[in-house]
Design an enzyme around this catalytic site. Structure first.
Site, PDB file in Angstrom:
ATOM      1  N   SER A 185       7.513   4.759 -13.236  1.00  0.00           N
ATOM      2  CA  SER A 185       7.144   4.757 -14.654  1.00  0.00           C
ATOM      3  C   SER A 185       8.379   4.965 -15.514  1.00  0.00           C
ATOM      4  O   SER A 185       9.408   5.466 -15.047  1.00  0.00           O
ATOM      5  CB  SER A 185       6.138   5.868 -14.945  1.00  0.00           C
ATOM      6  OG  SER A 185       6.813   7.103 -15.010  1.00  0.00           O
ATOM      7  N   ASN A 186       8.273   4.601 -16.773  1.00  0.00           N
ATOM      8  CA  ASN A 186       9.437   4.727 -17.654  1.00  0.00           C
ATOM      9  C   ASN A 186       9.867   6.183 -17.833  1.00  0.00           C
ATOM     10  O   ASN A 186      11.039   6.452 -18.096  1.00  0.00           O
ATOM     11  CB  ASN A 186       9.153   4.056 -18.998  1.00  0.00           C
ATOM     12  CG  ASN A 186       9.220   2.537 -18.878  1.00  0.00           C
ATOM     13  OD1 ASN A 186       9.349   2.008 -17.773  1.00  0.00           O
ATOM     14  ND2 ASN A 186       9.130   1.842 -19.991  1.00  0.00           N
ATOM     15  N   SER A 231      -1.931  -4.220  -5.636  1.00  0.00           N
ATOM     16  CA  SER A 231      -2.093  -5.483  -6.351  1.00  0.00           C
ATOM     17  C   SER A 231      -2.402  -6.609  -5.373  1.00  0.00           C
ATOM     18  O   SER A 231      -1.779  -6.717  -4.320  1.00  0.00           O
ATOM     19  CB  SER A 231      -0.812  -5.835  -7.103  1.00  0.00           C
ATOM     20  OG  SER A 231      -0.563  -4.865  -8.091  1.00  0.00           O
ATOM     21  N   GLY A 262       0.832  -1.201   0.000  1.00  0.00           N
ATOM     22  CA  GLY A 262       0.000   0.000   0.000  1.00  0.00           C
ATOM     23  C   GLY A 262       0.862   1.243   0.000  1.00  0.00           C
ATOM     24  O   GLY A 262       1.060   1.876   1.040  1.00  0.00           O
ATOM     25  N   GLU A 299      12.152  -4.733  -6.345  1.00  0.00           N
ATOM     26  CA  GLU A 299      11.304  -5.055  -7.477  1.00  0.00           C
ATOM     27  C   GLU A 299      12.060  -4.965  -8.793  1.00  0.00           C
ATOM     28  O   GLU A 299      11.560  -5.378  -9.820  1.00  0.00           O
ATOM     29  CB  GLU A 299      10.032  -4.226  -7.366  1.00  0.00           C
ATOM     30  CG  GLU A 299       9.734  -3.126  -8.217  1.00  0.00           C
ATOM     31  CD  GLU A 299       8.435  -2.457  -7.680  1.00  0.00           C
ATOM     32  OE1 GLU A 299       7.802  -2.933  -6.725  1.00  0.00           O
ATOM     33  OE2 GLU A 299       8.074  -1.444  -8.236  1.00  0.00           O
TER      34      GLU A 299
HETATM   35  C1  LIG Z   1      -0.577  -2.959 -12.818  1.00  0.00           C
HETATM   36  C2  LIG Z   1      -0.176  -2.022 -11.720  1.00  0.00           C
HETATM   37  C3  LIG Z   1       0.053  -2.535 -10.466  1.00  0.00           C
HETATM   38  C4  LIG Z   1       0.386  -1.681  -9.415  1.00  0.00           C
HETATM   39  N1  LIG Z   1       0.567  -2.229  -8.172  1.00  0.00           N
HETATM   40  C5  LIG Z   1       0.804  -1.393  -7.132  1.00  0.00           C
HETATM   41  C6  LIG Z   1       0.878  -1.915  -5.806  1.00  0.00           C
HETATM   42  O1  LIG Z   1       0.759  -3.122  -5.586  1.00  0.00           O
HETATM   43  N2  LIG Z   1       1.084  -1.039  -4.782  1.00  0.00           N
HETATM   44  C7  LIG Z   1       1.219   0.289  -4.996  1.00  0.00           C
HETATM   45  O2  LIG Z   1       1.412   1.007  -4.044  1.00  0.00           O
HETATM   46  N3  LIG Z   1       1.149   0.815  -6.233  1.00  0.00           N
HETATM   47  C8  LIG Z   1       0.940   0.002  -7.309  1.00  0.00           C
HETATM   48  N4  LIG Z   1       0.850   0.542  -8.571  1.00  0.00           N
HETATM   49  C9  LIG Z   1       0.913   1.996  -8.739  1.00  0.00           C
HETATM   50  C10 LIG Z   1       2.139   2.503  -9.481  1.00  0.00           C
HETATM   51  O3  LIG Z   1       3.251   2.507  -8.657  1.00  0.00           O
HETATM   52  C11 LIG Z   1       1.782   3.904 -10.001  1.00  0.00           C
HETATM   53  O4  LIG Z   1       0.795   3.738 -10.983  1.00  0.00           O
HETATM   54  C12 LIG Z   1       2.976   4.629 -10.598  1.00  0.00           C
HETATM   55  O5  LIG Z   1       3.890   4.984  -9.604  1.00  0.00           O
HETATM   56  C13 LIG Z   1       2.536   5.877 -11.384  1.00  0.00           C
HETATM   57  O6  LIG Z   1       1.718   6.706 -10.615  1.00  0.00           O
HETATM   58  P1  LIG Z   1       0.321   7.241 -11.191  1.00  0.00           P
HETATM   59  O7  LIG Z   1      -0.433   6.057 -11.652  1.00  0.00           O
HETATM   60  O8  LIG Z   1      -0.284   8.070 -10.155  1.00  0.00           O
HETATM   61  O9  LIG Z   1       0.680   8.101 -12.438  1.00  0.00           O
HETATM   62  P2  LIG Z   1       1.154   9.652 -12.432  1.00  0.00           P
HETATM   63  O10 LIG Z   1       2.249   9.824 -11.479  1.00  0.00           O
HETATM   64  O11 LIG Z   1      -0.037  10.506 -12.302  1.00  0.00           O
HETATM   65  O12 LIG Z   1       1.722   9.773 -13.888  1.00  0.00           O
HETATM   66  C14 LIG Z   1       0.932   9.993 -15.059  1.00  0.00           C
HETATM   67  C15 LIG Z   1       1.868  10.139 -16.258  1.00  0.00           C
HETATM   68  O13 LIG Z   1       2.752  11.237 -16.049  1.00  0.00           O
HETATM   69  C16 LIG Z   1       4.096  10.838 -16.099  1.00  0.00           C
HETATM   70  N5  LIG Z   1       4.873  11.575 -15.110  1.00  0.00           N
HETATM   71  C17 LIG Z   1       4.610  11.739 -13.791  1.00  0.00           C
HETATM   72  N6  LIG Z   1       5.567  12.448 -13.190  1.00  0.00           N
HETATM   73  C18 LIG Z   1       6.463  12.758 -14.149  1.00  0.00           C
HETATM   74  C19 LIG Z   1       7.683  13.482 -14.163  1.00  0.00           C
HETATM   75  N7  LIG Z   1       8.213  14.005 -13.040  1.00  0.00           N
HETATM   76  N8  LIG Z   1       8.338  13.595 -15.322  1.00  0.00           N
HETATM   77  C20 LIG Z   1       7.842  13.048 -16.448  1.00  0.00           C
HETATM   78  N9  LIG Z   1       6.704  12.360 -16.509  1.00  0.00           N
HETATM   79  C21 LIG Z   1       6.019  12.216 -15.363  1.00  0.00           C
HETATM   80  C22 LIG Z   1       4.054   9.367 -15.760  1.00  0.00           C
HETATM   81  O14 LIG Z   1       5.176   8.676 -16.275  1.00  0.00           O
HETATM   82  C23 LIG Z   1       2.766   8.933 -16.424  1.00  0.00           C
HETATM   83  O15 LIG Z   1       3.019   8.673 -17.782  1.00  0.00           O
HETATM   84  C24 LIG Z   1       0.509  -0.293  -9.642  1.00  0.00           C
HETATM   85  C25 LIG Z   1       0.290   0.203 -10.926  1.00  0.00           C
HETATM   86  C26 LIG Z   1      -0.061  -0.627 -11.954  1.00  0.00           C
HETATM   87  C27 LIG Z   1      -0.281  -0.051 -13.316  1.00  0.00           C
END
Ligand SMILES: Cc1cc2nc3c(=O)[nH]c(=O)nc-3n(C[C@H](O)[C@H](O)[C@H](O)COP(=O)(O)OP(=O)(O)OC[C@H]3O[C@@H](n4cnc5c(N)ncnc54)[C@H](O)[C@@H]3O)c2cc1C
Lengths: 395, 363
Positions: A377-378, A164, A130, A248
């Site tokens: 994220s990438n 997850s 979490g 991870e």
């Molecule tokens: C299948 C899956 C399983 C997951 N499992 C878990 C889990 O078990 N526990 C948990 O805690 N989390 C989990 N996550 C969450 C995951 O860690 C987050 O989705 C991730 O960190 C991205 O955060 P966000 O979704 O809020 O996207 P955002 O941070 O809102 O990003 C949106 C877009 O903006 C881009 N972006 C954001 N900041 C920047 C920056 N500074 N520079 C350039 N681009 C940027 C991102 O790359 C993305 O393309 C999971 C996610 C997925 C998809």
């Protein structure tokens, strides 16, 4: 014991092959095609305990995690043999197998280690993570879920998202805010939470590919967590979370990469077997060869992450490169498959979710975004590479 | 040993082949290629893979990438790929007299060889034991005196002939190329030229394989060297150049483009390392390491070409000038792409190989 052959690789391979032939039900794949999420979870539990009867699921655990400290080469052989027969994956166990032991080994108390690590091995306990919140994704340190000390308890209020397998989990690795003073990184605390504590509400979120129970949002309302469940010290959570996140980017990636590599070869043979149309298309042939070539590079990189870990090279940029390259390649592979599979890939068909490459390319393709988005994220990885590896200025 | 070798190559090239000298060479104001050749012979570089009994360093093929990555990085003038490639080809033929006669001279840099960089063999024919016609493009330093050429044997099969280019009936023609760090390739015009040997059948296969393996390892490494050099110069320029009151390097759009170049180079380089390990350790998993070397070469060339192309764009106007190095990068990697198989050809061949052992199982 299979792992008695850990130093003799060809004996290890034979023992694994024999064991898999005996243990893995020959009809498991068909059995899991179109299975309900509940059945799939139960199947993962059963397969985990089969693997653990030979210590195979936790073979990568170093001794300080309470494991057998298997060498990288022997570990690779296990993955390759599992991949060769396309054995079931156990995604529900990712946190239990990687994040939890890494975190507790470094920051847990002896009591926590004794209580939680053997329970994973012996009882197949599932954990979830979490960390993310609706307002805290890439910017994880801005998390708001609050914990307030009340005697021997922390009282937790807030909301987590994307956890997850929260639905099947017994415990959660939870990040909470215990202070608003100083930098946002300084007020974060790391707790272990029992998922059956009153006040926790797990609401599954349907994934883009239609899967219903793979992740969830989790609401916390006056959830009382005993202070003995604190990992490390109060307000030390950010630092500890880095260890969790680093876990991870290690062997998990290697296992996936080795599976894809084997599957690429298998799919090529299947294509020849069925005389697939694309084998007549020079451009598609070149593209396939290219994917296979890149896979060799990704496997090499994934191995390097682990050997660097073992040597304690903690500031290396290899994990960031590996994260991007591995997830992008997976996406390219699935995209290629979806593109060449014709209209069939767009039809509804029951599938088996427990393998890396399923019978449904379009669904695998969609799922590949799980890899490019999660685990940092990438785009975040690109920031890291540019700023830390290439030394480009932040502003 | 290997690290020392690489460091010594790097430090010599850094001192001798800096940008100013390279530009002077390109503008015809020095003989940098000859100077570098002189250093290479004095320091024993050219004998890296030659056996010790023939006065070489007796190292394996892992020396080739070490060496050529540095040469690529410094855009070294002239050609050093042909010596290693020709050496590997002779070693594959494994003819005692040849080895004794030529390997020590190659290691000492006393003879300069030409090698074929494409599969062209149609216009050069073996008839009654002599060569007639014109070879495909050949790579080598200026002043070559020996060459390997591809030719069509009397039975119509492809063959490789080794020729002494000082023999009667042999003319070396220049084939100027756009890449000014290498200036020219060559063709061999043969009228009833008596070759030293014509390699056919099994000996052809061994020679062909050695030539391609060493040539691709060398070229891929040269490309990787150029690619990382392009990335480094670009990042350095971007960090200095200010627009909108800040270094351009601080803009995220720019950072991500650089990160993309870096990660593609990283993958290509890892592929090359994996392929080299497969070659050296026989860790082949049933597949021929030649397949993986070919695929790695394609990836290294393309990733580096992309790095070079981006360097022009990210330098802005100055990237479009003769004075800056960007066009050197691009010319060099694009030429490399055509050596020993283009990316398209290599990938097509690789899939042919990967599917060649297939026997349909009866249903
Ligand atoms: C299948 C899956 C399983 C997951 N499992 C878990 C889990 O078990 N526990 C948990 O805690 N989390 C989990 N996550 C969450 C995951 O860690 C987050 O989705 C991730 O960190 C991205 O955060 P966000 O979704 O809020 O996207 P955002 O941070 O809102 O990003 C949106 C877009 O903006 C881009 N972006 C954001 N900041 C920047 C920056 N500074 N520079 C350039 N681009 C940027 C991102 O790359 C993305 O393309 C999971 C996610 C997925 C998809």
């Amino acid at each position: 014991m299979i792992l008695n052959h850990r130093d003799d690789f060809s004996a290890l391979r034979s023992a694994l092959r024999a064991w898999l032939a005996d243990t893995l039900p020959s009809d498991w794949f068909e059995h899991m095609v179109g299975a309900t999420e509940e059945d799939s979870l139960q199947f993962q539990r059963d397969w985990f305990s089969s693997l653990e009867s030979e210590c195979l699921a936790t073979a990568h655990w170093p001794t300080r995690w309470g494991g057998v400290n298997l060498s990288l080469s022997a570990q690779s052989i296990i993955y390759e043999e599992l991949a060769r027969v396309n054995a079931p994956m156990i995604p529900a166990y990712v946190i239990s197998l990687y994040h939890l032991p890494a975190t507790l080994a470094e920051f847990g108390t002896p009591e926590q280690r004794d209580r939680y690590l053997p329970a994973v091995r012996n009882e197949g306990v599932i954990w979830c993570q979490g960390f993310s919140e609706p307002g805290a994704g890439s910017d994880l340190a801005s998390l708001k879920t609050q914990a307030v000390r009340d005697g021997d308890y922390y009282v937790v209020n807030g909301q987590k998202v994307w956890s997850s397998y929260a639905h099947g989990a017994k415990h959660c690795l939870l990040l909470v805010r215990t202070s608003n003073e100083g930098s946002k990184h300084a007020g974060i605390t790391y707790l272990i939470v029992d998922m059956d504590t009153p006040g926790i509400d797990v609401r599954p979120i349907v994934q883009a590919d239609g899967a219903r129970l793979d992740f969830a949002e989790v609401f916390y309302e006056d959830v009382r967590v005993p202070v003995e469940n604190l990992i490390g010290e109060e307000n030390q959570g950010w630092q500890i979370a880095q260890t969790t996140l680093a876990a991870e980017r290690g062997v998990i990636i290697l296992e996936k990469a080795l599976r894809w590599r084997v599957q690429l070869k298998t799919m090529l043979h299947q294509a020849q077997q069925s005389n697939a149309y694309w084998l007549q298309d020079a451009q598609l042939r070149r593209e396939y060869a290219r994917l296979m070539g890149k896979m060799e590079g990704v496997v090499t990189l994934a191995r390097r992450v682990i050997s660097e870990n073992e040597r304690g090279e903690l500031r290396s940029m290899t994990p960031a490169y590996t994260k991007i390259l591995c997830s992008e390649l997976a996406q390219e592979i699935h995209s290629w498959r979806a593109r060449t599979a014709g209209i069939e890939a767009q039809l509804v068909a029951p599938k088996n979710h427990l393998v890396e490459i399923t019978n449904h390319p379009m669904s695998d393709y969609l799922r590949s975004w799980a890899l490019t988005i999660s685990g940092g994220s990438n785009e975040i990885m690109r920031n890291l590479i540019a700023q830390r590896d290439l030394g480009m200025p932040k502003r | 040993m290997k690290e020392e070798f690489r460091d010594s190559v790097a430090s010599v090239l850094k001192a001798e082949c800096d940008t100013l000298r390279l530009h002077a060479y390109v503008d015809g104001r020095n003989n940098l290629d000859l100077d570098l050749w002189e250093h290479a012979t004095q320091l024993g570089w050219l004998g890296a893979i030659v056996e010790e009994e023939f006065d070489g360093l007796g190292q394996d093929f892992s020396m080739i990438p070490l060496f050529h990555r540095e040469f690529g990085h410094y855009l070294a003038a002239g050609d050093f790929i042909s010596t290693h490639t020709f050496t590997a080809t002779l070693q594959a033929i494994n003819d005692a007299d040849f080895s004794k006669q030529y390997l020590p001279a190659l290691a000492a840099g006393r003879i300069k060889p030409l090698v074929p960089v494409t599969d062209d063999h149609i216009a050069l024919e073996v008839k009654d034991g002599v060569l007639r016609g014109i070879s495909g493009p050949l790579l080598g330093p200026a002043g070559a005196s020996i060459g390997a050429v591809r030719a069509t044997a009397e039975n119509g099969d492809p063959a490789i002939a080794i020729v002494d280019t000082d023999t009667r009936g042999c003319t070396i023609n220049d084939l100027p190329v756009l890449d000014q760090t290498r200036r020219k390739l060559y063709t061999l015009e043969c009228s009833d030229l008596q070759p030293l040997v014509v390699l056919q059948d099994d000996r052809f296969k061994r020679a062909d394989r050695a030539l391609n393996t060493s040539g691709r390892l060398a070229t891929a490494s040269d490309s990787i060297g150029v690619g990382y050099r392009a990335l480094e110069s670009t990042v350095a320029y971007l960090s200095e150049r200010q627009q909108f009151g800040r270094p351009i390097a601080s803009l995220q759009a720019i950072q991500h483009r650089c990160a993309n170049i870096a990660k593609d180079l990283k993958l290509a380089q890892c592929q090359l390392e994996a392929a080299l390990a497969q070659l050296l350790n026989g860790d082949d998993d049933g597949n021929d390491s030649a397949t993986w070397i070919a695929l790695a070469k394609a990836e290294c060339d393309e990733a580096s070409t992309q790095a070079a192309a981006e360097s022009i764009q990210l330098h802005g106007g100055v990237g479009f000038t003769w004075e800056y190095d960007c066009h050197f990068f691009l010319h060099r990697t694009r030429l490399n792409e055509q050596f020993f198989g283009s990316p398209n050809d290599l990938r097509g061949d690789a899939l042919d190989r990967l599917t060649s052992d297939f026997r349909p199982t009866s249903q």
